[in-house]
Motif scaffolding. Sequence first.
Motif, short mmCIF file in Angstrom:
data_model
loop_
_atom_site.label_atom_id
_atom_site.label_comp_id
_atom_site.label_asym_id
_atom_site.label_seq_id
_atom_site.Cartn_x
_atom_site.Cartn_y
_atom_site.Cartn_z
N GLY A 47 -9.02 -6.85 7.21
CA GLY A 47 -9.32 -7.67 8.65
C GLY A 47 -11.00 -7.52 8.68
N ILE A 48 -11.52 -6.49 8.76
CA ILE A 48 -13.18 -6.75 9.00
C ILE A 48 -13.83 -7.43 7.87
CG2 ILE A 48 -14.98 -5.16 9.17
CD1 ILE A 48 -13.10 -2.96 10.32
N LYS A 49 -13.32 -7.46 6.57
CA LYS A 49 -14.22 -8.16 5.74
C LYS A 49 -14.06 -9.34 5.90
CE LYS A 49 -14.62 -5.12 1.62
NZ LYS A 49 -14.44 -4.92 0.19
N GLN A 50 -12.73 -9.88 6.02
CA GLN A 50 -12.33 -11.35 6.63
C GLN A 50 -13.11 -11.82 7.83
OE1 GLN A 50 -10.94 -13.75 4.82
NE2 GLN A 50 -9.50 -12.66 3.44
N GLY A 51 -13.29 -11.01 8.80
CA GLY A 51 -13.96 -11.34 9.91
C GLY A 51 -15.50 -11.54 9.62
N TRP A 52 -16.07 -10.63 8.76
CA TRP A 52 -17.60 -10.82 8.37
C TRP A 52 -17.87 -11.92 7.45
CZ3 TRP A 52 -21.83 -9.18 10.10
CH2 TRP A 52 -23.12 -9.06 9.23
N ALA A 53 -16.75 -12.29 6.52
CA ALA A 53 -16.81 -13.52 5.83
C ALA A 53 -16.77 -15.13 6.71
CB ALA A 53 -15.80 -13.63 4.75
N CYS A 54 -16.11 -14.83 7.97
CA CYS A 54 -15.96 -16.04 8.64
C CYS A 54 -17.02 -15.93 9.67
CB CYS A 54 -14.31 -16.02 9.47
SG CYS A 54 -13.06 -16.20 8.25
N LEU A 55 -18.06 -15.23 9.64
CA LEU A 55 -19.06 -14.94 10.66
C LEU A 55 -19.79 -16.40 11.22
CD1 LEU A 55 -20.71 -13.15 12.43
CD2 LEU A 55 -22.49 -13.12 10.71
N PHE A 56 -20.31 -17.25 10.20
CA PHE A 56 -20.73 -18.47 10.60
C PHE A 56 -19.56 -19.39 11.03
CE2 PHE A 56 -22.08 -23.01 9.93
CZ PHE A 56 -23.35 -22.98 10.29
N GLY A 57 -18.49 -19.60 10.68
CA GLY A 57 -17.50 -20.39 11.05
C GLY A 57 -16.89 -19.76 12.49
N GLY A 58 -17.02 -18.59 12.63
CA GLY A 58 -16.34 -17.96 13.81
C GLY A 58 -17.26 -18.37 15.00
N LEU A 59 -18.53 -18.27 14.72
CA LEU A 59 -19.52 -18.37 15.55
C LEU A 59 -19.65 -20.04 16.12
CD1 LEU A 59 -22.49 -16.04 14.74
CD2 LEU A 59 -21.10 -15.92 16.60
N LEU A 60 -19.48 -20.91 15.18
CA LEU A 60 -19.33 -22.28 15.31
C LEU A 60 -18.19 -22.57 16.12
CD1 LEU A 60 -20.85 -24.93 14.89
CD2 LEU A 60 -19.76 -25.11 12.61
N LEU A 61 -17.08 -21.93 15.75
CA LEU A 61 -15.86 -22.40 16.79
C LEU A 61 -15.97 -22.10 18.19
CD1 LEU A 61 -13.00 -23.41 16.26
CD2 LEU A 61 -12.20 -21.27 15.56
N ALA A 62 -16.39 -20.59 18.29
CA ALA A 62 -16.97 -20.25 19.57
C ALA A 62 -17.76 -21.39 20.33
CB ALA A 62 -17.30 -18.71 19.44
#
Length: 440
Positions: A47-62
Amino acid sequence: MLQRHRPSAATRWPVLAGFVAWEERLGLRAQARGRFAAASYEFLRFGIKQGWACLFGGLLLALLIATRLWYPHHAPVTRYDALVLGAVLIQIVLLLLRMETLSEARVILLFHALGTSMEVFKTHVGSWIYPEPSLLRIGGVPLFTGFMYGAVGSYLVRAWHLFALRFERYPFLFSVLALAAAIYANFFADHWRIDLRYPLILATAMLFGRTIVFFTVWRTPRSMPLLLGFGLVALFIWFAENIGTGVGAWIYPNQRAGWTMVPISKLSSWFLLMLVSFATVSAQLGAIPFGPRRPHPPARLARLGMAAFLLSCGLAWALWPHDVPRFWFHAVGSVLWGGMVLCLVAASRRDGRAGAGAIAASIGIAFLVELSRLVRWAPLDAFRHTMPGVLLLGRVFDPLNLVLYTGGIFAASFWPPVSVTVRIGAAHDANHHRHRSRSG
């Protein structure tokens, strides 16, 4: 006794490098507590690795959600323009904090260009709309939209390294690039009622049906069918798409009267887009095999595949009805043409490399073609007024084209051929054999 493993992927991002030793101790403690604790730790690590992989996309979605909830309606800068500035700021901060590498930023830029090109066409034909005003846009497309496509590319590159992806029975790169080019072209062709979506899905299933992807979460490589991986990522993009339309980033025609869930049929589009994204990233990083290596085709085939892809993009760009300013429409076509010439010249070399000689030859060809437009000859003029003639020779002489061609040539020269993939894989195999000999 524990076996030795390759260095942690966290060392790619200096902000994580300091946690490698701490994480190793945590893993050893979990392993000492038994199978359940070890399995729980591996699940958490995944889960942590997936979160790190999604860092840019997650920040953009936020950022999309935050501007929907709290952005002032009467602010001097429109919400869409603020999203553009916010996405650029996120990119700069991630680079300055070394939470993102330059190679990842280049992938985001590449996906931004590919995504924006498709968005300009799709909004023109009414597939979806961006209802809010903005200044930073091309046609009906605010520039922040390209970053959403860039988020997909960023995720793939980071996950590729984090999970040390390896493949079994991976298709030849030329076949993958050719299929990706056909899929990308179909996103434009379906406007003229030439929708080959389902034949292309069938072709994808036939090409990747036997391909297995191996990923390492902790110590033991896990595996799954690559097609299943495409489907899972497409599903999560569909979830994000529902959030994006829900916060008004864009809307579909059926959502004008009020938000409704995006049809599940859109999964087919995201599945095909995943293949295009995956092909783009695999061509840059190399699909290293998990088991014994099989022969690769010559590197020139990769260049031919890239030339076909650029030609497809140029054809789609020339044919669509558009409201893009004439300068930008002309500039994009010229850059694509220059890149295609470089790929064809490199493909004529035995090693398929785009070295200084290939670049110089490509620039020479581009200059000669541009100068040929000053020549008036009836058969040549007639050919110039056909679609092949427009794509290959053009019609009107313009010195600016020489600059644009050169830019496209240099941009295409950075695209790694198959020979790079072979060298990467060979180095990996050599290191593996040296490690085994030391262990023995």
